[in-house]
Design a protein around this motif. Structure first.
Motif, PDB file in Angstrom:
ATOM      1  N   PRO A 226     -11.227   9.097  22.923  1.00  0.00           N
ATOM      2  CA  PRO A 226     -12.232   9.586  22.253  1.00  0.00           C
ATOM      3  C   PRO A 226     -13.759   9.256  22.618  1.00  0.00           C
ATOM      4  N   TRP A 227     -13.594   8.243  23.294  1.00  0.00           N
ATOM      5  CA  TRP A 227     -14.870   7.267  23.957  1.00  0.00           C
ATOM      6  C   TRP A 227     -16.162   8.135  24.428  1.00  0.00           C
ATOM      7  N   VAL A 228     -15.555   8.925  25.306  1.00  0.00           N
ATOM      8  CA  VAL A 228     -15.747   9.899  26.139  1.00  0.00           C
ATOM      9  C   VAL A 228     -16.168  10.988  25.446  1.00  0.00           C
ATOM     10  N   VAL A 229     -15.509  11.400  24.281  1.00  0.00           N
ATOM     11  CA  VAL A 229     -16.592  12.575  23.331  1.00  0.00           C
ATOM     12  C   VAL A 229     -17.634  12.485  22.944  1.00  0.00           C
ATOM     13  N   ALA A 230     -17.322  11.569  22.463  1.00  0.00           N
ATOM     14  CA  ALA A 230     -18.813  10.608  21.645  1.00  0.00           C
ATOM     15  C   ALA A 230     -19.429  10.786  22.229  1.00  0.00           C
ATOM     16  N   VAL A 231     -19.624  10.128  24.228  1.00  0.00           N
ATOM     17  CA  VAL A 231     -20.481  10.259  24.917  1.00  0.00           C
ATOM     18  C   VAL A 231     -21.321  11.427  24.657  1.00  0.00           C
ATOM     19  N   MET A 232     -20.550  12.511  24.926  1.00  0.00           N
ATOM     20  CA  MET A 232     -20.779  13.331  25.480  1.00  0.00           C
ATOM     21  C   MET A 232     -21.047  14.500  24.327  1.00  0.00           C
ATOM     22  N   SER A 358     -20.314  19.955  29.410  1.00  0.00           N
ATOM     23  CA  SER A 358     -20.877  19.374  27.915  1.00  0.00           C
ATOM     24  C   SER A 358     -22.365  19.366  27.444  1.00  0.00           C
ATOM     25  N   ALA A 359     -22.932  18.407  28.418  1.00  0.00           N
ATOM     26  CA  ALA A 359     -24.461  17.975  27.677  1.00  0.00           C
ATOM     27  C   ALA A 359     -25.109  19.764  27.907  1.00  0.00           C
ATOM     28  N   PHE A 360     -24.904  19.947  28.998  1.00  0.00           N
ATOM     29  CA  PHE A 360     -26.052  21.202  28.511  1.00  0.00           C
ATOM     30  C   PHE A 360     -25.463  22.813  27.799  1.00  0.00           C
ATOM     31  N   ALA A 361     -24.147  22.774  27.890  1.00  0.00           N
ATOM     32  CA  ALA A 361     -24.001  23.677  26.285  1.00  0.00           C
ATOM     33  C   ALA A 361     -24.563  23.723  24.895  1.00  0.00           C
ATOM     34  N   LEU A 362     -24.931  22.962  25.318  1.00  0.00           N
ATOM     35  CA  LEU A 362     -26.353  23.566  23.730  1.00  0.00           C
ATOM     36  C   LEU A 362     -27.840  23.858  24.384  1.00  0.00           C
ATOM     37  N   VAL A 395     -27.422   6.368  18.777  1.00  0.00           N
ATOM     38  CA  VAL A 395     -26.651   5.072  18.511  1.00  0.00           C
ATOM     39  C   VAL A 395     -25.249   5.367  17.034  1.00  0.00           C
ATOM     40  N   ALA A 396     -25.599   6.534  16.635  1.00  0.00           N
ATOM     41  CA  ALA A 396     -23.709   6.523  16.137  1.00  0.00           C
ATOM     42  C   ALA A 396     -22.496   6.598  16.834  1.00  0.00           C
ATOM     43  N   ALA A 397     -22.831   7.310  17.804  1.00  0.00           N
ATOM     44  CA  ALA A 397     -21.678   7.347  19.165  1.00  0.00           C
ATOM     45  C   ALA A 397     -21.509   5.897  19.481  1.00  0.00           C
ATOM     46  N   LEU A 398     -21.397   4.218  19.433  1.00  0.00           N
ATOM     47  CA  LEU A 398     -21.883   3.446  19.452  1.00  0.00           C
ATOM     48  C   LEU A 398     -19.928   3.380  18.187  1.00  0.00           C
ATOM     49  N   LEU A 399     -20.086   3.539  16.813  1.00  0.00           N
ATOM     50  CA  LEU A 399     -19.179   3.704  16.047  1.00  0.00           C
ATOM     51  C   LEU A 399     -17.838   3.698  16.212  1.00  0.00           C
ATOM     52  N   VAL A 400     -17.520   5.076  17.706  1.00  0.00           N
ATOM     53  CA  VAL A 400     -16.113   4.986  18.123  1.00  0.00           C
ATOM     54  C   VAL A 400     -15.767   3.758  19.065  1.00  0.00           C
ATOM     55  N   PRO A 401     -14.766   3.889  19.295  1.00  0.00           N
ATOM     56  CA  PRO A 401     -13.888   2.416  19.886  1.00  0.00           C
ATOM     57  C   PRO A 401     -13.803   3.476  21.124  1.00  0.00           C
ATOM     58  N   GLY A 402     -14.498   2.210  21.888  1.00  0.00           N
ATOM     59  CA  GLY A 402     -14.256   2.523  23.597  1.00  0.00           C
ATOM     60  C   GLY A 402     -15.790   2.790  23.868  1.00  0.00           C
ATOM     61  N   VAL A 403     -16.679   3.033  23.731  1.00  0.00           N
ATOM     62  CA  VAL A 403     -18.032   3.321  23.665  1.00  0.00           C
ATOM     63  C   VAL A 403     -18.590   2.605  24.308  1.00  0.00           C
ATOM     64  N   ALA A 404     -18.387   1.244  23.119  1.00  0.00           N
ATOM     65  CA  ALA A 404     -19.186  -0.003  23.718  1.00  0.00           C
ATOM     66  C   ALA A 404     -18.916  -0.346  25.257  1.00  0.00           C
ATOM     67  N   THR A 405     -17.728  -0.209  25.824  1.00  0.00           N
ATOM     68  CA  THR A 405     -17.223  -0.790  27.077  1.00  0.00           C
ATOM     69  C   THR A 405     -16.850   0.430  27.440  1.00  0.00           C
ATOM     70  N   PHE A 406     -17.282   2.023  27.994  1.00  0.00           N
ATOM     71  CA  PHE A 406     -17.400   2.206  28.427  1.00  0.00           C
ATOM     72  C   PHE A 406     -15.896   2.918  28.682  1.00  0.00           C
ATOM     73  N   SER A 407     -14.755   2.205  28.232  1.00  0.00           N
ATOM     74  CA  SER A 407     -13.146   2.726  28.745  1.00  0.00           C
ATOM     75  C   SER A 407     -12.230   2.753  27.910  1.00  0.00           C
ATOM     76  N   ASP A 408     -11.061   2.841  27.704  1.00  0.00           N
ATOM     77  CA  ASP A 408     -10.139   2.884  26.490  1.00  0.00           C
ATOM     78  C   ASP A 408      -9.942   1.705  26.082  1.00  0.00           C
ATOM     79  N   PRO A 409      -9.948   1.320  24.929  1.00  0.00           N
ATOM     80  CA  PRO A 409      -9.902   0.659  24.027  1.00  0.00           C
ATOM     81  C   PRO A 409      -8.805  -0.392  24.113  1.00  0.00           C
ATOM     82  N   VAL A 410      -8.668  -1.585  24.511  1.00  0.00           N
ATOM     83  CA  VAL A 410      -7.360  -1.969  24.285  1.00  0.00           C
ATOM     84  C   VAL A 410      -5.936  -2.227  23.643  1.00  0.00           C
ATOM     85  N   GLY A 411      -4.995  -1.932  24.061  1.00  0.00           N
ATOM     86  CA  GLY A 411      -3.821  -1.377  23.883  1.00  0.00           C
ATOM     87  C   GLY A 411      -3.649   0.092  23.791  1.00  0.00           C
ATOM     88  N   THR A 412      -4.827   1.152  24.264  1.00  0.00           N
ATOM     89  CA  THR A 412      -4.706   2.158  24.191  1.00  0.00           C
ATOM     90  C   THR A 412      -3.962   2.721  25.376  1.00  0.00           C
TER      91      THR A 412
END
Length: 419
Positions: A226-232, A358-362, A395-412
Motif C-alpha cells: 500500500p505504501w507504493v500505491v500511496a506514493v504513486m 501511474s505518474a503519467f496516467a493523469l 503530505v497526505a501520502a505520509l499517513l499511509v504505513p510504510g511511506v515514511a521509510t519507503f519500505s514494507d512496515p515491520v511485520g508485513t
C-alpha cells in the motif's frame, strides 16, 4: 525472498563506480539521448509561440509525449523483463533519431498540431527505454551502490535538462527550429551507437510467461504494498494538477513577463540546476526515514505554479524552480532506490513501468483540462489551485504505513514474487 533479490541485498560494494565499467557504458549511452529528450519540447514550444500558437496548441504538442508514455510504458516494462535491455535501449534511440529526422525533412508540410504526433512517437520510444534502463541498474551494480548509481544517472538527466533547455532555446532563437531538430536527431543516433556491445547478463535467465500474466505480476507486486500505491497516487496528482498547468502556461508567461525565449530557457535550466545539489546529497546521505524526507521535499514543488501565479520577477521565479528541482530529485533518488531494493528482480521492470505509468496516467488529462480551466477561472486561480493540490497530495501520502521509510512496515509479509 527470491535468490536474485537475496543476492542484490547481500552484495557489497567498495564505493567506486569506476569498478563497474558496464554500468558506466550504459550510463554514457543515455547521456546524449537525454539532452535530445529535453531539447525537443523546449524547441517545439518556442517554435509554436513564434508561429502565434496559444495555450491549447502548446498543450497538444506537449501532451503527445505524455499520452505515448501512458499507452506504452507497461509494454516497455514487460519487454524489459523478457528481452535484452541494452537491445531495447539501442532500438529506442534509433526510432527516436528516425522520427525526428523524418519530421525535420517534412516540417514545411506539418501543421503545428502535428508536432504532437512527433512528440508522441518519440515518447513511445522513451517509454520502451525507461523501464529497461532503470531495471538494468541493479543488475550492473551491488545494492550498496544503488543510490550512487541512480544519482549519477539522475545527474546526467538533470544536466541534460539544463543543457537541453538552454541549447534548445538559444538555437531556436538564433538559428531556427530545424537546427534544433537536427541536433536532437544526431544525439539520439549517438546514444544508439554508444550502447552497442553492452550485454544484459540476466536476459537469458528470465522466466517466460504470457504477456497478461507478466502484467498481472507487476500489478500484484504493487497492490501488496500500500505504501507504493500511496506514493504513486500522490505523484500522479502532482503531475496532473501541478505540472500540466505550469508547463502549459510557462512559455506564455515567459514571453509576456520573463524576457521571452531565453527567459523560458533560463527558468527550465533553474529547475535542472536545483536538481544537481539534491542528487549529490542523495548519493551520500542515507536518512533513516527517506520517505519523510522525500515526500516533504516533494510538497515544495508547489513553488513552481505559485511563482507563476504571483507574477514574480525572473530571478525569484528561477529560485522557485530551483527549489522545485531540488525537491523532485531528492525524492526520486530515494524512491527509485527503494523500489530496486524492495521489488524482486523478476518483476522489477514491470513495476518500474507501472510506477511511471501511474505518474503519467493523469498528465494527458491535465493538459487537456489546462486550457478550459484557464478560460473558466483565469490564470492566477488555476495556478494557485495547482500549488495547493500539489502540496497537499505529497503530505497526505505520509499517513499511509510504510511511506515514511519507503519500505514494507515491520511485520508485513509480502509475496516476494508479487504473485
Amino acid at each position: 525472498m527470491t535468490a536474485s533479490t537475496s543476492h542484490r541485498e547481500t552484495t557489497t560494494a567498495d564505493g567506486r563506480l569506476s569498478r563497474y565499467p558496464v554500468f558506466l557504458r550504459v550510463w554514457a549511452s543515455q547521456s546524449a539521448g537525454a539532452v535530445a529528450d529535453q531539447l525537443l519540447p523546449v524547441a517545439f514550444a518556442l517554435y509554436a509561440v513564434q508561429r502565434g500558437a496559444g495555450a491549447g496548441t502548446i498543450a497538444v504538442i506537449l501532451a503527445g509525449r505524455a499520452i505515448a508514455l501512458v499507452v506504452c510504458l507497461l509494454a516497455g516494462g514487460i519487454l524489459a523483463d523478457r528481452v535484452s535491455r541494452p537491445r531495447i535501449l539501442f532500438t529506442a534511440d534509433v526510432l527516436r533519431a528516425a522520427t525526428v529526422l523524418g519530421a525535420l525533412l517534412t516540417l514545411n508540410r506539418l501543421p503545428l498540431a502535428a508536432l504532437g504526433i512527433v512528440t508522441a512517437l518519440s515518447g513511445a520510444a522513451e517509454a520502451m527505454s525507461r523501464p529497461a534502463m532503470r531495471s538494468l541498474i541493479p543488475a550492473l551494480l551491488p545494492t550498496g551502490l544503488l543510490e550512487r548509481g541512480n544519482a549519477l544517472v539522475a545527474a546526467v538527466q538533470r544536466s541534460a535538462t539544463l543543457i537541453g533547455a538552454l541549447v534548445g532555446a538559444a538555437i531556436v532563437a538564433a538559428i531556427g527550429i530545424r537546427a534544433a531538430m537536427g541536433l536532437a536527431s544526431l544525439l539520439f543516433a549517438t546514444g544508439a551507437v554508444a550502447v552497442l556491445g553492452v550485454r544484459d547478463s540476466v536476459a537469458g535467465a528470465r522466466t517466460r510467461t504470457g504477456v497478461l500474466a507478466d502484467a498481472a505480476a507487476g500489478v500484484k507486486a504493487i497492490r501488496r504494498r500500500p505504501w507504493v500505491v500511496a506514493v504513486m497516487t500522490a505523484v500522479a496528482i502532482q503531475l496532473f494538477a501541478g505540472t500540466a498547468p505550469t508547463m502549459t502556461l510557462l512559455p506564455l508567461v515567459a514571453t509576456e513577463q520573463l524576457g521571452g525565449e531565453l527567459g523560458y530557457g533560463l527558468v527550465l535550466a533553474a529547475l535542472a540546476t536545483g536538481a544537481l545539489p539534491a542528487i549529490a546529497l542523495a548519493s551520500r546521505w542515507r536518512p533513516r526515514r527517506p520517505g519523510v524526507v522525500g515526500m516533504l521535499a516533494l510538497s515544495s514543488y508547489a513553488a513552481l505554479p505559485a511563482s507563476l501565479a504571483l507574477a514574480l520577477p525572473l530571478p525569484v521565479t528561477a529560485i522557485c524552480f530551483v527549489i522545485g528541482g531540488f525537491a523532485v530529485e531528492l525524492y526520486f533518488v530515494y524512491w527509485l532506490s527503494a523500489l530496486q531494493r524492495q521489488i524482486p528482480a523478476e518483476v522489477l521492470g514491470k513495476t518500474l513501468a507501472l510506477d511511471q505509468l501511474s505518474a503519467f496516467a493523469l498528465l494527458p488529462l491535465g493538459y487537456a483540462l489546462a486550457g478550459p480551466a484557464i478560460a473558466a477561472f483565469g490564470v492566477q486561480p488555476t495556478l494557485l489551485a495547482a500549488a495547493g493540490l500539489t502540496a497537499a497530495a505529497s503530505v497526505a501520502a505520509l499517513l499511509v504505513p510504510g511511506v515514511a521509510t519507503f519500505s514494507d512496515p515491520v511485520g508485513t509479509k509480502s509475496d516476494p514474487a508479487g504473485g
